[in-house]
Write an enzyme that holds these catalytic residues in place. Structure first.
Site, PDB file in Angstrom:
ATOM      1  N   HIS A 129       0.814  -1.213   0.000  1.00  8.14           N
ATOM      2  CA  HIS A 129       0.000   0.000   0.000  1.00  8.14           C
ATOM      3  C   HIS A 129       0.852   1.270   0.000  1.00  8.14           C
ATOM      4  O   HIS A 129       1.924   1.326   0.600  1.00  8.14           O
ATOM      5  CB  HIS A 129      -0.932   0.012   1.221  1.00  8.14           C
ATOM      6  N   ASP A 130       0.380   2.261  -0.740  1.00  9.60           N
ATOM      7  CA  ASP A 130       0.978   3.601  -0.774  1.00  9.60           C
ATOM      8  C   ASP A 130       2.374   3.627  -1.389  1.00  9.60           C
ATOM      9  O   ASP A 130       3.100   4.612  -1.241  1.00  9.60           O
ATOM     10  CB  ASP A 130       1.019   4.231   0.627  1.00  9.60           C
ATOM     11  N   GLY A 147       5.002  -0.908   3.036  1.00  7.17           N
ATOM     12  CA  GLY A 147       4.212   0.233   2.608  1.00  7.17           C
ATOM     13  C   GLY A 147       5.039   1.493   2.445  1.00  7.17           C
ATOM     14  O   GLY A 147       6.110   1.651   3.027  1.00  7.17           O
TER      15      GLY A 147
END
Length: 285
Positions: A129-130, A147
Site C-alpha cells: 500500500h501507498d 508500505g
C-alpha cells in the site's frame, strides 16, 4: 470508455466476472476466470490473460498486461485500513507477471499506490500500500516491499530483495539480489547484502544509457569524495558532503544525488560498505 455490455470493442471470456459498472477501453481482452470490480477503469488494449483479479478504485493504463493469478487493487495488509475508497493506478505498457500482488493505498498514507509506465514486475513480487514506482522500473522475482516505498525512474531491484517501509530508492539505482534494504539508496547507487550496503554507482546503467566517459569520470570522483575508498561512514559525512557539493555540484547527475540526500527521509541513507569497493569497480568494468 464503455460500461460492460456496450459496444466498446472489448473481448470478455464467458467465464470472466466483470461488474456492470466497470469501464473498459477499446481493444481490452479479459481472459478466462478473471474478476473485475465495479470501480475499475481499464484503458485501451489492456490484456488480463487469465485468473486475474482487479478490484477497488483501480485504473489500468493503456497497453498493460497482467499474467495469471496476479491481483491489483486489493485491500492493503494494514490493520488500520477500514475500507476507505483509496486508489491504485498502473501505468501504460506495464507488465505484471504471475502471482504479483499490488495493493491499494491507505487513508493514513497517500491514499494511492502508483506504478508508472513501462514497468516490469516479475513473478511473485509484492507492491504494498501507498508505494510509488516510477517509469521503466524493473522488479525481479520474489521482491517484497513494505508500505510507502518510493522507487524512482529506471531503478532495478533484483530477485528476492526485501525493502523496508518508507524507504526511497533513487533514480537508476541498483538493488542486488537477496538484499535487505532498510534505508534510502541514492540515485545511481548500487547496494548489496543483508543488510544492504552501498558498494558504488550503477556504472553499467550509466554506460548503457549514453552517459559519456568524461561525465562518468566526474561522477566517480564525486562519489569517492563522499565515500572515500576503504572508509566507513564513521567520519565527518557532512563535511565530505559539502566538499562534494562545492566541487561537483554543477554536474546534473551529481546535483540529483545531492538533492536526494537533502530531501526529507524517514529512514536515512544506506551505509557504505567497508573495504576497498572492489565490487563497485567490477560493476564498472
Amino acid at each position: 470508455m464503455h460500461a460492460v455490455g456496450e459496444n466498446g470493442g472489448a473481448r470478455v471470456h464467458p467465464t470472466a466476472i466483470v461488474a456492470p459498472e466497470a469501464q473498459l477501453g477499446r481493444g481490452v481482452v479479459i481472459g478466462p476466470w478473471c474478476s473485475v470490480g465495479p470501480n475499475v477503469v481499464i484503458e485501451d488494449n489492456v490484456e488480463l490473460i487469465s485468473h486475474v483479479v482487479v478490484d477497488g478504485h483501480t485504473r489500468l493504463g493503456a497497453g498493460s498486461r497482467y499474467f495469471p493469478f496476479s491481483t491489483v487493487g486489493m485491500a492493503p495488509q494494514d490493520l488500520k485500513y477500514k475500507g476507505e475508497p483509496t486508489r491504485c493506478e498502473v501505468g501504460a505498457r506495464t507488465v505484471v507477471r504471475e502471482h504479483v500482488t499490488i495493493h491499494r493505498g491507505t487513508a493514513v498514507g497517500s491514499g494511492l499506490t502508483h506504478i508508472g509506465d513501462d514497468v516490469l514486475i516479475m513473478a511473485n513480487a509484492h507492491v504494498a500500500h501507498d508505494c510509488t514506482l516510477g517509469d521503466r522500473v524493473i522488479i525481479v522475482n520474489n521482491v517484497v516491499m513494505g508500505g510507502h516505498v518510493t522507487i524512482e525512474d529506471d531503478a532495478r531491484v533484483m530477485g528476492s530483495a526485501a525493502i523496508h517501509q518508507f524507504v526511497r530508492i533513487g533514480h537508476a539505482a541498483l538493488v542486488g539480489g537477496v538484499a535487505g534494504v532498510e534505508a534510502d539508496v541514492i540515485p545511481y547507487g548500487s547496494v548489496l547484502g543483508n543488510r544492504a550496503r552501498l558498494v558504488g554507482l550503477h556504472w553499467i546503467w550509466l554506460r548503457r544509457n549514453g552517459v559519456q566517459s568524461a561525465e562518468i569520470h566526474r561522477m566517480r570522483k564525486a562519489f569517492f569524495t563522499l565515500y572515500p575508498k576503504g572508509a566507513s561512514e564513521d567520519g565527518p559525512f557532512a563535511a565530505r558532503l559539502e566538499v562534494m557539493r562545492r566541487e561537483f555540484g554543477d554536474e546534473p547527475r551529481v546535483r540529483e544525488i545531492l538533492e536526494f540526500i537533502d530531501a526529507p527521509s524517514r529512514r536515512g541513507l544506506v551505509r557504505v560498505a567497508r573495504g576497498d569497493f572492489s565490487t563497485a569497480e567490477t560493476e564498472g568494468a
